[in-house]
Design an enzyme around this catalytic site. Structure first.
Site, mmCIF file in Angstrom:
data_model
loop_
_atom_site.group_PDB
_atom_site.id
_atom_site.type_symbol
_atom_site.label_atom_id
_atom_site.label_comp_id
_atom_site.label_asym_id
_atom_site.label_seq_id
_atom_site.Cartn_x
_atom_site.Cartn_y
_atom_site.Cartn_z
ATOM 1 N N ARG A 145 -5.326 -3.467 13.670
ATOM 2 C CA ARG A 145 -6.188 -3.193 12.524
ATOM 3 C C ARG A 145 -6.747 -4.525 12.023
ATOM 4 O O ARG A 145 -5.986 -5.421 11.648
ATOM 5 C CB ARG A 145 -5.364 -2.516 11.422
ATOM 6 C CG ARG A 145 -6.113 -2.312 10.126
ATOM 7 C CD ARG A 145 -5.276 -1.521 9.117
ATOM 8 N NE ARG A 145 -5.997 -1.390 7.871
ATOM 9 C CZ ARG A 145 -5.751 -2.108 6.775
ATOM 10 N NH1 ARG A 145 -4.765 -2.980 6.747
ATOM 11 N NH2 ARG A 145 -6.474 -1.924 5.683
ATOM 12 N N HIS A 187 -12.569 -5.683 3.523
ATOM 13 C CA HIS A 187 -11.275 -6.195 3.056
ATOM 14 C C HIS A 187 -11.571 -7.395 2.153
ATOM 15 O O HIS A 187 -11.207 -8.529 2.444
ATOM 16 C CB HIS A 187 -10.389 -6.556 4.250
ATOM 17 C CG HIS A 187 -8.918 -6.651 3.931
ATOM 18 N ND1 HIS A 187 -7.946 -5.989 4.656
ATOM 19 C CD2 HIS A 187 -8.255 -7.334 2.966
ATOM 20 C CE1 HIS A 187 -6.748 -6.280 4.155
ATOM 21 N NE2 HIS A 187 -6.910 -7.091 3.122
ATOM 22 N N GLU A 237 -7.719 -1.150 0.045
ATOM 23 C CA GLU A 237 -7.173 -1.351 -1.297
ATOM 24 C C GLU A 237 -8.235 -1.611 -2.367
ATOM 25 O O GLU A 237 -8.294 -2.706 -2.949
ATOM 26 C CB GLU A 237 -6.162 -2.507 -1.294
ATOM 27 C CG GLU A 237 -4.998 -2.311 -0.351
ATOM 28 C CD GLU A 237 -3.888 -3.339 -0.542
ATOM 29 O OE1 GLU A 237 -4.064 -4.279 -1.330
ATOM 30 O OE2 GLU A 237 -2.831 -3.188 0.081
ATOM 31 N N ASN A 250 -0.885 1.530 2.194
ATOM 32 C CA ASN A 250 -0.224 0.228 2.260
ATOM 33 C C ASN A 250 0.905 0.242 1.250
ATOM 34 O O ASN A 250 0.731 0.711 0.118
ATOM 35 C CB ASN A 250 -1.192 -0.898 1.888
ATOM 36 C CG ASN A 250 -2.292 -1.077 2.910
ATOM 37 O OD1 ASN A 250 -2.284 -0.445 3.978
ATOM 38 N ND2 ASN A 250 -3.248 -1.946 2.604
ATOM 39 N N TYR A 268 4.318 -2.195 -0.212
ATOM 40 C CA TYR A 268 5.189 -3.375 -0.193
ATOM 41 C C TYR A 268 6.394 -3.225 -1.117
ATOM 42 O O TYR A 268 7.514 -3.518 -0.746
ATOM 43 C CB TYR A 268 4.390 -4.627 -0.581
ATOM 44 C CG TYR A 268 3.364 -4.998 0.471
ATOM 45 C CD1 TYR A 268 3.717 -5.807 1.539
ATOM 46 C CD2 TYR A 268 2.059 -4.498 0.420
ATOM 47 C CE1 TYR A 268 2.802 -6.131 2.535
ATOM 48 C CE2 TYR A 268 1.133 -4.814 1.411
ATOM 49 C CZ TYR A 268 1.513 -5.624 2.466
ATOM 50 O OH TYR A 268 0.607 -5.929 3.451
ATOM 51 N N GLU A 318 -0.413 -0.893 6.242
ATOM 52 C CA GLU A 318 0.203 -2.202 5.989
ATOM 53 C C GLU A 318 1.596 -2.000 5.427
ATOM 54 O O GLU A 318 1.807 -1.172 4.538
ATOM 55 C CB GLU A 318 -0.567 -3.026 4.934
ATOM 56 C CG GLU A 318 -1.795 -3.713 5.434
ATOM 57 C CD GLU A 318 -2.516 -4.495 4.331
ATOM 58 O OE1 GLU A 318 -1.847 -5.069 3.445
ATOM 59 O OE2 GLU A 318 -3.755 -4.505 4.369
HETATM 60 C C1 BGC Z 1 -3.553 -6.828 1.315
HETATM 61 C C2 BGC Z 1 -3.366 -8.002 2.255
HETATM 62 C C3 BGC Z 1 -2.345 -8.947 1.673
HETATM 63 C C4 BGC Z 1 -1.032 -8.214 1.580
HETATM 64 C C5 BGC Z 1 0.106 -9.037 1.029
HETATM 65 C C6 BGC Z 1 -2.275 -6.305 0.738
HETATM 66 O O1 BGC Z 1 -2.480 -6.063 -0.616
HETATM 67 O O2 BGC Z 1 -4.316 -5.815 1.921
HETATM 68 O O3 BGC Z 1 -4.614 -8.615 2.444
HETATM 69 O O4 BGC Z 1 -2.217 -10.115 2.426
HETATM 70 O O5 BGC Z 1 -1.169 -7.110 0.739
HETATM 71 O O6 BGC Z 1 -0.134 -9.424 -0.282
HETATM 72 C C1 BGC Z 2 0.384 -3.374 -5.605
HETATM 73 C C2 BGC Z 2 0.087 -1.957 -6.002
HETATM 74 C C3 BGC Z 2 0.549 -1.692 -7.417
HETATM 75 C C4 BGC Z 2 -0.018 -2.721 -8.348
HETATM 76 C C5 BGC Z 2 0.479 -2.546 -9.741
HETATM 77 C C6 BGC Z 2 -0.220 -4.303 -6.629
HETATM 78 O O1 BGC Z 2 0.051 -5.632 -6.302
HETATM 79 O O2 BGC Z 2 -0.156 -3.642 -4.337
HETATM 80 O O3 BGC Z 2 0.719 -1.090 -5.111
HETATM 81 O O4 BGC Z 2 0.128 -0.447 -7.826
HETATM 82 O O5 BGC Z 2 0.295 -4.021 -7.907
HETATM 83 O O6 BGC Z 2 1.737 -3.064 -9.958
#
Ligand code: BGC
Ligand code: BGC
Length: 463
Positions: free
Chosen positions: A76, A120, A165, A294, A296, A367
Site C-alpha cells: 500500500r 496521504h 485518515e 488504521n 494504533y 495500517e
Molecule cells: C498515518 C501514517 C503515520 C502513522 C503513525 C497514521 O496516522 O497514516 O502516515 O506515519 O499513523 O503515526
Molecule cells: C488517532 C485517532 C484518534 C485521535 C484522537 C489520533 O492520533 O489516530 O485514532 O481518534 O488521535 O485521539
C-alpha cells in the site's frame, strides 16, 4: 496454538509518498503543504523535512525487491499529488506518472499487489494557497486528480483508496495545527472535514467512471477507539462527543448518507453547517468495495468534572472543535516510543464494530504497527522483539475478529521502512526494515523476518 488466516488474505506493508520518496524538487514536482510546513522553523522535531526521506524515489526497484524477498503479497503506497499534477489542476506531469507506472510494474513483476492511495496528506501548496480543504473547490480538484491518476494507472492497479485518515487532514491540519498546513481554527477544521468527505464521494465517482469494471474503490479511516473512563453518565457522554468528532463525522456521510444529529448539535456554537449543500450527503455515500481501518492505540475520555477518579488532561492544542469539558486519560499498560499504549483489544473492537455497523462490507487493516527505538547491534542486525510482540498481539486480535464474524481481507504493517514520521521527523522508527539515514542502507529487523514467515504461511505461530 498455530492459527490460519483465510486463503487469499492480503499480507502487506504500507508507506506514504511524503514519508519515503524524497526527491522533493525532481521530475517536475512542486511543493505540497508538507514541504512548506516542514521548512517552517519550529514545526517539525529538529527541523526535519521530507526533502530526502528514505530516497525511495531513486531506490524504488531495490525497495520492491526487498518486499519480494520478504515474501509480501501486497503493498500500500500513496501517490504524491504535486508530483503528478503540480499545480493541483489541469494536465498531468508525465514524469510523475512515469514514476508510479514503473513502481506498479515492478510490483506486478514480483507478484505484489499494488494498493494505491490517492491522498496521504500532501496537498499541492497552490491549492492550500487558494484556501485548502476548508474550501469546496478543493474537493472538485481532488475528483479531477483522481480521474487523471485512474486513467493513467487503472489498467494495472485494481485496488484504489481515495483518502488516508481524513481525520488527521482536517483536525491535525486545521484544528490543532500540529500537521500541515498548521492552521488552528475550529470552523476551518469542520469545513475541511466536510470537503474531505465530499472529495471522497466525488473522487470515488471519478474512479468508477475511469476504472475497468473490476476496479475496487475504498477509503482508509482512523476510527477512534474511544473509551469512557468510568461508566458515569457524564463520562459516557464525553465518549459519545469524541466518537462523533473522531469517527462518525466521516462514517456518517460516507457509510450512511448523513451527518449525525448529535454532532451537529454539539458543534452548533461553531457553525450551522450551511457549507453542506443539498445533495452532498448523497454524493458522499458511494458504494465501497472495502473499508480500510488504521489502528494504533485507544483514546480514553472522561468529563472534566469530578468523577471521583484522578483528573484527566485537556489536549493542548486540541484537535477536537467544541470538545471543551472533555478530559483525556492515559490508558494503562505498555507503551511504544510514541508513548501510545499497546492495546490490541482496540483493534478487535473496531473490526467487530464495523462488521456490525456495515454488514457485508469487507474490511482491510490498512495500517497497524509501532515505533520503538531500534538500534543496530555490533554485528549489523537489528533486534526488535517489542515490535514482534506488538504485531503478534494485534494479528491475534484480527484473527479473533474474523472468528467472530468480521470479514477482514488483509493486513498492512505500518511501515515497510523507517521514515519521516510527520511532526516527529526521523525520531520515530515504525519500519520493519531499519534505515540508516546517513547511508540509506536498509536492514530488515527481526520483526521483518517474523512477519515474512507469517505472510508466507498465512499462519500466526504460537507466541
Ligand atoms: C498515518 C501514517 C503515520 C502513522 C503513525 C497514521 O496516522 O497514516 O502516515 O506515519 O499513523 O503515526
Ligand atoms: C488517532 C485517532 C484518534 C485521535 C484522537 C489520533 O492520533 O489516530 O485514532 O481518534 O488521535 O485521539
Amino acid at each position: 496454538m498455530t492459527v490460519n488466516f483465510p486463503p487469499g488474505f492480503l499480507w502487506g506493508t504500507a508507506t506514504a509518498a511524503y514519508q519515503i520518496e524524497g526527491a522533493a524538487r525532481e521530475g517536475g514536482r512542486t511543493p505540497s503543504i508538507w514541504d512548506t510546513f516542514s521548512h517552517t522553523p519550529g514545526k517539525t522535531l529538529g527541523g526535519d523535512t521530507g526533502d530526502t526521506a528514505t530516497d525511495h524515489y531513486h531506490r524504488r526497484a531495490d525497495d520492491v525487491r526487498l518486499m519480494a524477498d520478504l515474501g509480501l503479497g501486497a503493498y500500500r503506497f500513496s501517490v504524491s499529488w504535486p508530483r503528478v499534477q503540480p499545480t493541483g489542476r489541469g494536465t498531468a506531469n508525465q514524469p510523475g506518472l512515469d514514476f508510479y507506472r514503473a513502481l506498479v510494474d515492478d510490483l506486478l513483476d514480483h507478484g505484489i499487489r499494488p494498493v494505491l492511495t490517492l491522498y496521504h496528506w500532501d496537498l499541492p501548496q497552490e491549492l492550500e494557497s487558494a484556501g485548502g480543504w476548508p474550501e469546496r473547490g478543493t474537493a472538485h480538484r481532488f475528483a479531477d486528480y483522481a480521474h487523471l491518476v485512474a486513467e493513467a494507472l487503472g489498467d494495472r492497479v485494481e485496488m484504489w483508496t481515495t483518502l488516508n485518515e481524513p481525520w488527521c487532514s482536517a483536525f491535525l491540519g486545521y484544528g490543532s495545527g500540529v500537521h500541515a498546513p498548521g492552521r488552528a481554527d475550529d470552523l476551518a477544521a469542520l469545513r475541511a472535514a466536510h470537503h474531505l468527505n465530499l472529495a471522497h464521494g466525488l473522487g470515488a465517482q471519478a474512479l468508477r467512471a475511469a476504472l475497468p469494471s473490476h476496479g475496487q474503490v475504498s477509503v482508509t479511516l482512523n476510527p477512534g477507539v474511544v473509551r469512557a473512563f468510568t461508566g458515569a453518565p457524564q463520562d459516557v457522554d464525553a465518549q459519545r462527543r469524541i466518537d462523533a468528532l473522531a469517527t462518525r463525522i466521516f462514517t456518517g456521510p460516507m457509510l450512511h448518507g448523513a451527518y449525525p444529529e448529535d454532532l451537529l448539535a454539539d458543534t452548533a456554537a461553531i457553525t450551522d453547517w450551511s457549507f453542506v449543500h443539498d445533495g452532498d450527503p448523497a454524493a458522499i455515500r458511494q458504494p465501497l468495495d472495502s473499508l480500510g481501518v488504521n489502528y494504533y492505540t485507544p483514546t480514553v475520555v472522561a468529563a472534566a468534572t469530578d468523577n471521583g477518579g484522578p483528573p484527566g488532561e485537556a489536549l493542548e492544542p486540541s484537535p477536537f472543535p467544541a470538545a471543551t469539558g472533555v478530559a483525556f486519560h492515559r490508558p494503562p499498560g505498555k507503551r511504544t516510543a510514541m508513548d501510545w499504549s499497546v492495546d490490541p483489544t482496540g483493534l478487535y473492537d473496531l473490526l467487530v464494530r464495523f462488521a456490525e455497523e456495515v454488514p457485508g462490507l469487507p474490511l482491510v487493516v490498512t495500517e497497524n504497527g509501532a515505533a520503538y527505538d531500534d538500534k543496530p547491534d555490533g554485528d549489523g542486525t537489528v533486534h526488535d522483539p517489542e515490535r514482534i510482540a506488538y504485531l503478534h498481539a494485534h494479528l491475534d486480535a484480527v484473527r479473533r475478529a474474523i472468528a467472530d464474524g468480521a470479514d477482514v481481507r488483509g493486513y498492512f504493517l505500518w511501515s515497510l521502512l523507517d521514515n519521516f514520521e510527520w511532526a516527529y521527523g526521523y525520531s520515530k522508527r515504525f519500519g520493519a526494515v531499519h534505515v540508516d539515514y546517513a547511508t540509506q542502507v536498509r536492514t530488515p529487523k527481526s520483526s521483518a523476518r517474523w512477519y515474512s514467515q507469517v505472510a508466507r504461511t498465512g499462519q500466526l505461530p504460537p507466541y
